[in-house]
Scaffold this motif. Structure first.
Motif, PDB file in Angstrom:
ATOM      1  N   ALA A 209       3.692   5.924 -19.559  1.00 17.55           N
ATOM      2  CA  ALA A 209       2.919   5.072 -18.651  1.00 17.55           C
ATOM      3  C   ALA A 209       3.344   5.192 -17.195  1.00 17.55           C
ATOM      4  CB  ALA A 209       3.020   3.606 -19.089  1.00 17.55           C
ATOM      5  N   GLY A 210       4.328   6.028 -16.906  1.00 18.35           N
ATOM      6  CA  GLY A 210       4.754   6.204 -15.519  1.00 18.35           C
ATOM      7  C   GLY A 210       3.650   6.749 -14.634  1.00 18.35           C
ATOM      8  N   GLY A 211       2.801   7.614 -15.193  1.00 15.66           N
ATOM      9  CA  GLY A 211       1.719   8.204 -14.417  1.00 15.66           C
ATOM     10  C   GLY A 211       0.715   7.171 -13.951  1.00 15.66           C
ATOM     11  N   VAL A 212       0.248   6.322 -14.872  1.00 15.07           N
ATOM     12  CA  VAL A 212      -0.748   5.323 -14.488  1.00 15.07           C
ATOM     13  C   VAL A 212      -0.128   4.243 -13.606  1.00 15.07           C
ATOM     14  CG1 VAL A 212      -0.487   3.753 -16.471  1.00 15.07           C
ATOM     15  CG2 VAL A 212      -2.696   3.963 -15.327  1.00 15.07           C
ATOM     16  N   THR A 213       1.168   3.992 -13.767  1.00 15.98           N
ATOM     17  CA  THR A 213       1.835   3.007 -12.914  1.00 15.98           C
ATOM     18  C   THR A 213       1.821   3.455 -11.462  1.00 15.98           C
ATOM     19  OG1 THR A 213       3.287   2.293 -14.730  1.00 15.98           O
ATOM     20  CG2 THR A 213       4.015   1.797 -12.490  1.00 15.98           C
ATOM     21  N   VAL A 214       2.200   4.708 -11.225  1.00 15.46           N
ATOM     22  CA  VAL A 214       2.217   5.212  -9.847  1.00 15.46           C
ATOM     23  C   VAL A 214       0.795   5.480  -9.353  1.00 15.46           C
ATOM     24  CG1 VAL A 214       3.083   7.041  -8.329  1.00 15.46           C
ATOM     25  CG2 VAL A 214       4.562   6.073 -10.083  1.00 15.46           C
ATOM     26  N   SER A 215      -0.127   5.784 -10.254  1.00 17.83           N
ATOM     27  CA  SER A 215      -1.537   5.873  -9.857  1.00 17.83           C
ATOM     28  C   SER A 215      -2.034   4.521  -9.345  1.00 17.83           C
ATOM     29  CB  SER A 215      -2.399   6.317 -11.050  1.00 17.83           C
ATOM     30  OG  SER A 215      -2.367   7.712 -11.209  1.00 17.83           O
ATOM     31  N   TYR A 216      -1.578   3.468  -9.972  1.00 12.40           N
ATOM     32  CA  TYR A 216      -1.905   2.115  -9.506  1.00 12.40           C
ATOM     33  C   TYR A 216      -1.382   1.897  -8.091  1.00 12.40           C
ATOM     34  CZ  TYR A 216      -1.438  -3.035  -9.280  1.00 12.40           C
ATOM     35  OH  TYR A 216      -1.487  -4.345  -8.897  1.00 12.40           O
ATOM     36  N   PHE A 217      -0.156   2.354  -7.837  1.00 12.78           N
ATOM     37  CA  PHE A 217       0.397   2.234  -6.483  1.00 12.78           C
ATOM     38  C   PHE A 217      -0.437   3.035  -5.489  1.00 12.78           C
ATOM     39  CE2 PHE A 217       4.869   1.843  -8.591  1.00 12.78           C
ATOM     40  CZ  PHE A 217       4.551   0.553  -9.009  1.00 12.78           C
ATOM     41  N   GLU A 218      -0.891   4.224  -5.897  1.00  9.89           N
ATOM     42  CA  GLU A 218      -1.721   5.052  -5.013  1.00  9.89           C
ATOM     43  C   GLU A 218      -3.051   4.371  -4.721  1.00  9.89           C
ATOM     44  OE1 GLU A 218      -4.044   9.386  -5.033  1.00  9.89           O
ATOM     45  OE2 GLU A 218      -2.248   9.116  -6.293  1.00  9.89           O
ATOM     46  N   TRP A 219      -3.650   3.780  -5.746  1.00  8.08           N
ATOM     47  CA  TRP A 219      -4.917   3.056  -5.584  1.00  8.08           C
ATOM     48  C   TRP A 219      -4.745   1.901  -4.610  1.00  8.08           C
ATOM     49  CZ3 TRP A 219      -6.414  -1.894  -7.747  1.00  8.08           C
ATOM     50  CH2 TRP A 219      -7.784  -2.151  -7.734  1.00  8.08           C
ATOM     51  N   LEU A 220      -3.642   1.150  -4.752  1.00  6.85           N
ATOM     52  CA  LEU A 220      -3.359   0.060  -3.816  1.00  6.85           C
ATOM     53  C   LEU A 220      -3.197   0.582  -2.395  1.00  6.85           C
ATOM     54  CD1 LEU A 220      -0.764  -2.069  -5.853  1.00  6.85           C
ATOM     55  CD2 LEU A 220      -3.158  -2.645  -5.389  1.00  6.85           C
TER      56      LEU A 220
ATOM     57  N   ALA B  94     -13.521   4.886  -0.175  1.00 13.28           N
ATOM     58  CA  ALA B  94     -13.953   6.017  -0.989  1.00 13.28           C
ATOM     59  C   ALA B  94     -12.788   6.815  -1.576  1.00 13.28           C
ATOM     60  CB  ALA B  94     -14.860   6.937  -0.184  1.00 13.28           C
ATOM     61  N   MET B  95     -11.690   6.966  -0.833  1.00 16.43           N
ATOM     62  CA  MET B  95     -10.581   7.784  -1.325  1.00 16.43           C
ATOM     63  C   MET B  95      -9.865   7.127  -2.501  1.00 16.43           C
ATOM     64  SD  MET B  95     -11.020  10.401   0.414  1.00 16.43           S
ATOM     65  CE  MET B  95      -9.620  11.379  -0.075  1.00 16.43           C
ATOM     66  N   GLY B  96     -10.157   5.866  -2.758  1.00 14.04           N
ATOM     67  CA  GLY B  96      -9.600   5.195  -3.919  1.00 14.04           C
ATOM     68  C   GLY B  96     -10.370   5.471  -5.191  1.00 14.04           C
ATOM     69  N   CYS B  97     -11.339   6.390  -5.130  1.00 14.23           N
ATOM     70  CA  CYS B  97     -12.155   6.720  -6.308  1.00 14.23           C
ATOM     71  C   CYS B  97     -11.392   7.549  -7.326  1.00 14.23           C
ATOM     72  CB  CYS B  97     -13.418   7.474  -5.890  1.00 14.23           C
ATOM     73  SG  CYS B  97     -13.103   9.186  -5.387  1.00 14.23           S
ATOM     74  N   VAL B  98     -10.236   8.115  -6.928  1.00  9.19           N
ATOM     75  CA  VAL B  98      -9.466   8.978  -7.804  1.00  9.19           C
ATOM     76  C   VAL B  98      -8.010   8.937  -7.352  1.00  9.19           C
ATOM     77  CG1 VAL B  98      -9.839  11.066  -6.409  1.00  9.19           C
ATOM     78  CG2 VAL B  98      -9.384  11.292  -8.846  1.00  9.19           C
ATOM     79  N   THR B  99      -7.082   9.092  -8.291  1.00 12.20           N
ATOM     80  CA  THR B  99      -5.664   9.143  -7.943  1.00 12.20           C
ATOM     81  C   THR B  99      -5.076  10.486  -8.356  1.00 12.20           C
ATOM     82  OG1 THR B  99      -5.002   8.103 -10.033  1.00 12.20           O
ATOM     83  CG2 THR B  99      -5.399   6.649  -8.141  1.00 12.20           C
ATOM     84  N   GLY B 100      -3.833  10.724  -7.950  1.00 10.81           N
ATOM     85  CA  GLY B 100      -3.223  12.025  -8.201  1.00 10.81           C
ATOM     86  C   GLY B 100      -3.624  13.036  -7.151  1.00 10.81           C
ATOM     87  N   LYS B 101      -4.053  12.563  -5.989  1.00  9.52           N
ATOM     88  CA  LYS B 101      -4.485  13.452  -4.898  1.00  9.52           C
ATOM     89  C   LYS B 101      -3.269  14.035  -4.172  1.00  9.52           C
ATOM     90  CE  LYS B 101      -6.670  10.034  -2.898  1.00  9.52           C
ATOM     91  NZ  LYS B 101      -6.426   8.948  -3.893  1.00  9.52           N
ATOM     92  N   PRO B 102      -3.458  15.122  -3.440  1.00  7.76           N
ATOM     93  CA  PRO B 102      -2.369  15.634  -2.592  1.00  7.76           C
ATOM     94  C   PRO B 102      -1.982  14.595  -1.538  1.00  7.76           C
ATOM     95  CG  PRO B 102      -4.145  17.247  -2.791  1.00  7.76           C
ATOM     96  CD  PRO B 102      -4.664  15.969  -3.370  1.00  7.76           C
ATOM     97  N   ILE B 103      -0.742  14.649  -1.088  1.00  3.74           N
ATOM     98  CA  ILE B 103      -0.263  13.703  -0.082  1.00  3.74           C
ATOM     99  C   ILE B 103      -1.137  13.752   1.163  1.00  3.74           C
ATOM    100  CG2 ILE B 103       1.676  13.059   1.406  1.00  3.74           C
ATOM    101  CD1 ILE B 103       2.167  12.533  -1.547  1.00  3.74           C
ATOM    102  N   ALA B 104      -1.554  14.947   1.555  1.00  5.77           N
ATOM    103  CA  ALA B 104      -2.359  15.108   2.772  1.00  5.77           C
ATOM    104  C   ALA B 104      -3.743  14.486   2.640  1.00  5.77           C
ATOM    105  CB  ALA B 104      -2.488  16.594   3.119  1.00  5.77           C
ATOM    106  N   LEU B 105      -4.182  14.226   1.412  1.00  6.74           N
ATOM    107  CA  LEU B 105      -5.491  13.622   1.183  1.00  6.74           C
ATOM    108  C   LEU B 105      -5.331  12.227   0.577  1.00  6.74           C
ATOM    109  CD1 LEU B 105      -7.601  16.632  -0.124  1.00  6.74           C
ATOM    110  CD2 LEU B 105      -7.810  15.467   2.063  1.00  6.74           C
TER     111      LEU B 105
END
Length: 473
Positions: free
Chosen positions: A358-369, A174-185
C-alpha cells in the motif's frame, strides 16, 4: 512466473472477503454491496500499427464509490483480462481503507505486450485509452485517478495527464487526474520507490514483534534475516534495496528467466548490472546455485519470501515446498486461498498484499493532495522551521557555553524537504496500519491471520461510509 493452474483472481479475493465477513456484524445486503464491482467498463479501440490496423482490448473497473475519487493503476500486459482487473480494483478498495486513504478502489488494464510496440505506438495507445475514459467520465481528479502498475510508469502517466488536460482546458486541478507523474510534471518526490519502501517497512514491523517471532523460532529484528525476492522490477528491486539497508540479507532472486541463490547473500546492484549487460540473472558469478525454472527459486531456504511479480505464484501445488516462515506479498494476489490456508495452519505469517504494497497508493494520495493544493510539501514552512531551530540552538549555546560543530548545527537546524516529509508520512502510515491490523487479529482468536484481520478492518471502514450515506441503517 506464469500461473500454473486455472484460477479466478476475483473469486480468490471474494473468498478472502467472505471468510472475513463472518467476523463482522453487517447485513448480507451491505456486504454484497461492498464486495461487488460497481462499474465495469470494457472497450476496444483501433490503432495504426505498421501498414495495418490493430484493435486493442482495454478495461477500467471502479469497484467502490463509497468515497470519491476512485483510485487504481493501469496494467499493460498481454495477460490482462476482466477478471484480473476486477480483482485488482477490489483489492484497491480494501487497501485504501486499511491505510486510511480516502479513495474508492479502481483499476485499469490494456491488453498488450509493450515489447511489441514502438514508443510512438505506445503513446498512441495510452492517449487513445485516456480519450475513451474521458468520453465515459471514467477519469478526473474528483472522479477516478489512475496510476502506474505493471508495464506502465511515469512516461505513460505524463501522456495521460497531457491528454486529459488537453480535453479539459481551463480545469484548475487537471494535473490531479493521475498520479505517478514525473517530478517535472507535478509529480512528487519518493513516488517511484514508495511501494518497495512500504513493503520493507511492513516486513520490519512484522519482525520486530517479539511474541510473533518467538512462535516462528526467529529472533526479533531484520538483522541477518535471509530473504528471497521474486521480481526485479521497480517494487522488487526497491524492496530488496531497503531491506538490505535495514540489515537483511538477500539470499535469492527470481525472475521469469530463472533464479539464483547464495546462502551467504547476493550483491543486488551487481546482479542488476549483470542482467542489464547479459539480459538474464543466470550466469551471475556471485550465485552459488541457479535454477532455469524460476519457481524453484521460491522453494529455497530462507526466513522471508517476497513475491513481487504477478498473482498466483504460490499455490496449493507448491506451498509444501516453500521453506520461508514469512511471506510478504509485495505483488497483488501472489498466494491462492488454498495455499494461504496451508501456510497459516503450519504456523507461518503472511503479510497480506492489500496492506503490504500500500505504499504506492499512500504516496499517490500525497501527490494528489499536492496537485490540488498547487504547492510542494515543505515549501511554505521549511525556511521558517530552519530559522526557528537556529534561534533555539543559538539560545542553548549561549546559555550552556557549549558550541556545536557546523555538522551538528546542520543536522539540528535543517528543515524537512518534500522527500523527507513524504517518507515520514509513508512510514507513519505503514507502521500505524500494521499494528492496527495485528490488534484486530489479537482481539479475536478465531480470526487467525493478518489477511483476515485486514479484511475485517477494511470491511468495517467501508461499511461505515455506506451507512453514513443513509442507505443502510
Amino acid at each position: 512466473m506464469s500461473t500454473t493452474q486455472n484460477t479466478s483472481f476475483f473469486n480468490d479475493v471474494c473468498s478472502f472477503f467472505d471468510h472475513a465477513s463472518q467476523f463482522t456484524n453487517h447485513s448480507a445486503g451491505l456486504l454484497d454491496q461492498i464486495k461487488a464491482c460497481n462499474s465495469v467498463y470494457r472497450f476496444r479501440f483501433p490503432i495504426r500499427k505498421g501498414n495495418g490496423v490493430e484493435v486493442i482490448d482495454a478495461w477500467r473497473v471502479e469497484h467502490s464509490h463509497h468515497m470519491s475519487p476512485t483510485k487504481g493503476g493501469i496494467r499493460y500486459s498481454d495477460m490482462v483480462n476482466e477478471d484480473e482487473v476486477m480483482a485488482l480494483a477490489a483489492l484497491m478498495t480494501y487497501k485504501c481503507a486499511i491505510v486510511n486513504v480516502p479513495f474508492g478502489g479502481a483499476k485499469g488494464g490494456i491488453k498488450i505486450n509493450t515489447k511489441n510496440y514502438s514508443l510512438a505506438e505506445l503513446e498512441n495507445i495510452t492517449r487513445r485509452y485516456t480519450v475513451e475514459l474521458v468520453k465515459k467520465n471514467f477519469i478526473g481528479p474528483a472522479i477516478d485517478v489512475p496510476a502506474p502498475d505493471y508495464g506502465s510508469g511515469e512516461r505513460e502517466m505524463s501522456w495521460i495527464a497531457d491528454t486529459y488536460n488537453t480535453m479539459n482546458p481551463g480545469q484548475l486541478d487537471a494535473m490531479g487526474c493521475v498520479t505517478g507523474k514525473p517530478i517535472a510534471l507535478h509529480g512528487i518526490q519518493g513516488r517511484r520507490e514508495a511501494t518497495g519502501r512500504g513493503v520493507a517497512i511492513a516486513i520490519r514491523e512484522c519482525v520486530t514483534v517479539t511474541e510473533d517471532m518467538k512462535s516462528l523460532g526467529l529472533t526479533p529484528g531484520l538483522t541477518g534475516k535471509r530473504v528471497i525476492v521474486q521480481g526485479l522490477g521497480n517494487v522488487g528491486y526497491n524492496t530488496a534495496k531497503f531491506l538490505i539497508e535495514m540489515g537483511a540479507v538477500i539470499v535469492g532472486l527470481c525472475e521469469y528467466e530463472g533464479a539464483i541463490y547464495n546462502t551467504n547473500g547476493l550483491d543486488l546492484d551487481a546482479v542488476v548490472a549483470h542482467r542489464k549487460e547479459t539480459g538474464t540473472i543466470l550466469g551471475f558469478s556471485g550465485a552459488a546455485s541457479e535454477f532455469a525454472n524460476s519457481a524453484e527459486g521460491l522453494e529455497q531456504d530462507c526466513d522471508i519470501l517476497v513475491p513481487a511479480a504477478l498473482e498466483n505464484q504460490i499455490l496449493a501445488s507448491n506451498i509444501d515446498r516453500i521453506k520461508a516462515k514469512i511471506i510478504a506479498e509485495a505483488a497483488n494476489g501472489p498466494t491462492s486461498p488454498e495455499a494461504a490456508d496451508v501456510f497459516i495452519k503450519r504456523g507461518g505469517i503472511i503479510i497480506p498484499d492489500m496492506y503490504c504494497n500500500a505504499g504506492g497508493v499512500t504516496v499517490s494520495y500525497f501527490e494528489w493532495l499536492k496537485n490540488l493544493s498547487h504547492v510542494a510539501f515543505g515549501r511554505m514552512d521549511k525556511r521558517y522551521e530552519e530559522n526557528a531551530n537556529l534561534n533555539l540552538v543559538s539560545m542553548v549555546e549561549k546559555m550552556t557555553g557549549v558550541s556545536l560543530s557546523l555538522e551538528q548545527r546542520g543536522l539540528i537546524i535543517k528543515g524537512p524537504s518534500e522527500l523527507e516529509l513524504v517518507n515520514s508520512g509513508l512510514e507513519e502510515t505503514m507502521v500505524r496500519s500494521y499494528h492496527e491490523i495485528r490488534e484486530t487479529k489479537m482481539s479475536n482468536a478465531k480470526i487467525g491471520d493478518l489477511r483476515t484481520a485486514a479484511f475485517v478492518g477494511a470491511i468495517n471502514k467501508v461499511a461505515v461510509s455506506y451507512m453514513n450515506m443513509g442507505i443502510w441503517p
